[in-house]
Write a protein that holds these residues in place. Structure first.
Motif, PDB file in Angstrom:
ATOM      1  N   ALA A 169       0.856  -1.188   0.000  1.00  0.00           N
ATOM      2  CA  ALA A 169       0.000   0.000   0.000  1.00  0.00           C
ATOM      3  C   ALA A 169       0.894   1.241   0.000  1.00  0.00           C
ATOM      4  CB  ALA A 169      -0.893   0.005   1.239  1.00  0.00           C
ATOM      5  N   ARG A 170       0.353   2.372  -0.403  1.00  0.00           N
ATOM      6  CA  ARG A 170       1.120   3.629  -0.447  1.00  0.00           C
ATOM      7  C   ARG A 170       1.643   4.055   0.926  1.00  0.00           C
ATOM      8  NH1 ARG A 170       2.238   5.444  -4.873  1.00  0.00           N
ATOM      9  NH2 ARG A 170       0.995   5.159  -6.726  1.00  0.00           N
ATOM     10  N   ASN A 171       0.967   3.621   1.987  1.00  0.00           N
ATOM     11  CA  ASN A 171       1.397   3.974   3.345  1.00  0.00           C
ATOM     12  C   ASN A 171       2.437   3.005   3.899  1.00  0.00           C
ATOM     13  OD1 ASN A 171      -0.298   6.239   3.578  1.00  0.00           O
ATOM     14  ND2 ASN A 171      -2.017   4.940   4.111  1.00  0.00           N
ATOM     15  N   HIS A 172       2.970   2.131   3.055  1.00  0.00           N
ATOM     16  CA  HIS A 172       4.059   1.209   3.382  1.00  0.00           C
ATOM     17  C   HIS A 172       3.640  -0.032   4.153  1.00  0.00           C
ATOM     18  CE1 HIS A 172       6.702   4.229   1.740  1.00  0.00           C
ATOM     19  NE2 HIS A 172       6.129   5.113   2.541  1.00  0.00           N
ATOM     20  N   GLU A 173       2.342  -0.365   4.129  1.00  0.00           N
ATOM     21  CA  GLU A 173       1.924  -1.641   4.675  1.00  0.00           C
ATOM     22  C   GLU A 173       2.005  -2.686   3.566  1.00  0.00           C
ATOM     23  OE1 GLU A 173       0.266   1.578   7.005  1.00  0.00           O
ATOM     24  OE2 GLU A 173      -0.058   1.097   4.909  1.00  0.00           O
ATOM     25  N   TRP A 174       2.144  -3.934   3.968  1.00  0.00           N
ATOM     26  CA  TRP A 174       2.098  -5.039   3.012  1.00  0.00           C
ATOM     27  C   TRP A 174       1.001  -6.008   3.432  1.00  0.00           C
ATOM     28  CZ3 TRP A 174       2.683  -9.724   5.299  1.00  0.00           C
ATOM     29  CH2 TRP A 174       3.472  -9.812   6.454  1.00  0.00           C
ATOM     30  N   ILE A 175       0.534  -6.795   2.458  1.00  0.00           N
ATOM     31  CA  ILE A 175      -0.492  -7.800   2.710  1.00  0.00           C
ATOM     32  C   ILE A 175      -0.185  -9.009   1.846  1.00  0.00           C
ATOM     33  CG2 ILE A 175      -2.063  -6.776   1.007  1.00  0.00           C
ATOM     34  CD1 ILE A 175      -4.396  -7.671   2.869  1.00  0.00           C
ATOM     35  N   LYS A 176      -0.375 -10.195   2.435  1.00  0.00           N
ATOM     36  CA  LYS A 176      -0.196 -11.419   1.635  1.00  0.00           C
ATOM     37  C   LYS A 176      -1.171 -12.478   2.108  1.00  0.00           C
ATOM     38  CE  LYS A 176       3.430 -14.150   3.834  1.00  0.00           C
ATOM     39  NZ  LYS A 176       4.758 -14.700   3.699  1.00  0.00           N
ATOM     40  N   GLN A 177      -1.558 -13.317   1.160  1.00  0.00           N
ATOM     41  CA  GLN A 177      -2.512 -14.376   1.459  1.00  0.00           C
ATOM     42  C   GLN A 177      -1.851 -15.489   2.239  1.00  0.00           C
ATOM     43  OE1 GLN A 177      -4.719 -15.763  -1.919  1.00  0.00           O
ATOM     44  NE2 GLN A 177      -6.186 -16.849  -0.637  1.00  0.00           N
ATOM     45  N   ASP A 178      -2.598 -16.020   3.217  1.00  0.00           N
ATOM     46  CA  ASP A 178      -2.155 -17.148   4.032  1.00  0.00           C
ATOM     47  C   ASP A 178      -3.380 -18.040   4.227  1.00  0.00           C
ATOM     48  OD1 ASP A 178      -0.495 -18.727   5.718  1.00  0.00           O
ATOM     49  OD2 ASP A 178      -1.324 -17.727   7.485  1.00  0.00           O
ATOM     50  N   GLY A 179      -3.592 -18.961   3.298  1.00  0.00           N
ATOM     51  CA  GLY A 179      -4.806 -19.776   3.326  1.00  0.00           C
ATOM     52  C   GLY A 179      -6.016 -18.906   3.029  1.00  0.00           C
ATOM     53  N   SER A 180      -7.002 -18.956   3.916  1.00  0.00           N
ATOM     54  CA  SER A 180      -8.212 -18.150   3.713  1.00  0.00           C
ATOM     55  C   SER A 180      -8.085 -16.767   4.340  1.00  0.00           C
ATOM     56  CB  SER A 180      -9.429 -18.873   4.295  1.00  0.00           C
ATOM     57  OG  SER A 180      -9.282 -19.002   5.703  1.00  0.00           O
ATOM     58  N   GLU A 181      -6.982 -16.518   5.046  1.00  0.00           N
ATOM     59  CA  GLU A 181      -6.749 -15.227   5.690  1.00  0.00           C
ATOM     60  C   GLU A 181      -5.655 -14.465   4.953  1.00  0.00           C
ATOM     61  OE1 GLU A 181      -7.478 -16.019  10.352  1.00  0.00           O
ATOM     62  OE2 GLU A 181      -5.640 -16.856   9.549  1.00  0.00           O
ATOM     63  N   TYR A 182      -5.472 -13.216   5.380  1.00  0.00           N
ATOM     64  CA  TYR A 182      -4.400 -12.384   4.848  1.00  0.00           C
ATOM     65  C   TYR A 182      -3.609 -11.818   6.007  1.00  0.00           C
ATOM     66  CZ  TYR A 182      -6.381 -12.681   0.200  1.00  0.00           C
ATOM     67  OH  TYR A 182      -6.830 -13.153  -1.014  1.00  0.00           O
ATOM     68  N   ILE A 183      -2.301 -11.789   5.864  1.00  0.00           N
ATOM     69  CA  ILE A 183      -1.400 -11.249   6.883  1.00  0.00           C
ATOM     70  C   ILE A 183      -1.038  -9.826   6.489  1.00  0.00           C
ATOM     71  CG2 ILE A 183       0.800 -11.556   8.059  1.00  0.00           C
ATOM     72  CD1 ILE A 183       0.706 -14.513   7.150  1.00  0.00           C
TER      73      ILE A 183
END
Length: 126
Positions: A10-24
């Motif tokens: 994201a532009r605010n420097h967060e990251w997200i990645k899929q982990d099964g049915s959830e996202y970290i």
């Protein structure tokens, strides 16, 4: 500086990645480096829902305090309890041990608006 190719940014420097049915969700290596030594992390409650772009927590360092924003809308399913006693895990391992929350996202289509690693590298190098 470490960049992970298996996450969206994201532009605010967060990251997200899929982990099964959830996202970290966590903050990037660039963000933790800019913040300096992290001394406290304010975590949300499991079950809380946040809209995309809304602050879900705070990361405090020796330099400043910074809100952390959710890249996509979702409900918190887990928080990284290890950060309560060891907030410096974000400095040491932002993409692994320093994750902040796990969420159930509302709409996977929102992920398309986020940056891949090459776009994020361009943004931070600009």
């Amino acid at each position: 500086m470490e960049f992970s190719a298996d996450v969206k940014y994201a532009r605010n420097h967060e990251w997200i990645k899929q982990d099964g049915s959830e996202y970290i969700v966590g903050v990037s290596d660039f963000a933790q480096d800019e913040l300096g030594d992290i001394v406290f992390v304010e975590l949300p409650e499991v079950g809380e829902h946040f809209a995309a772009g809304k602050a879900f927590g705070v990361v405090e360092s020796v330099k400043t305090a910074s809100d952390v924003y959710l890249p996509v809308a979702g409900t918190v399913t887990a928080v990284n309890e290890a950060l309560r006693d060891n907030p410096e895990l974000i400095n040491e391992s932002p993409f692994d041990k320093g994750w902040i929350i796990k969420i159930q996202i509302d709409d996977a289509a929102e992920l398309e608006a986020l940056m891949d690693v090459s776009a994020y590298k361009q943004m931070v190098d600009a």
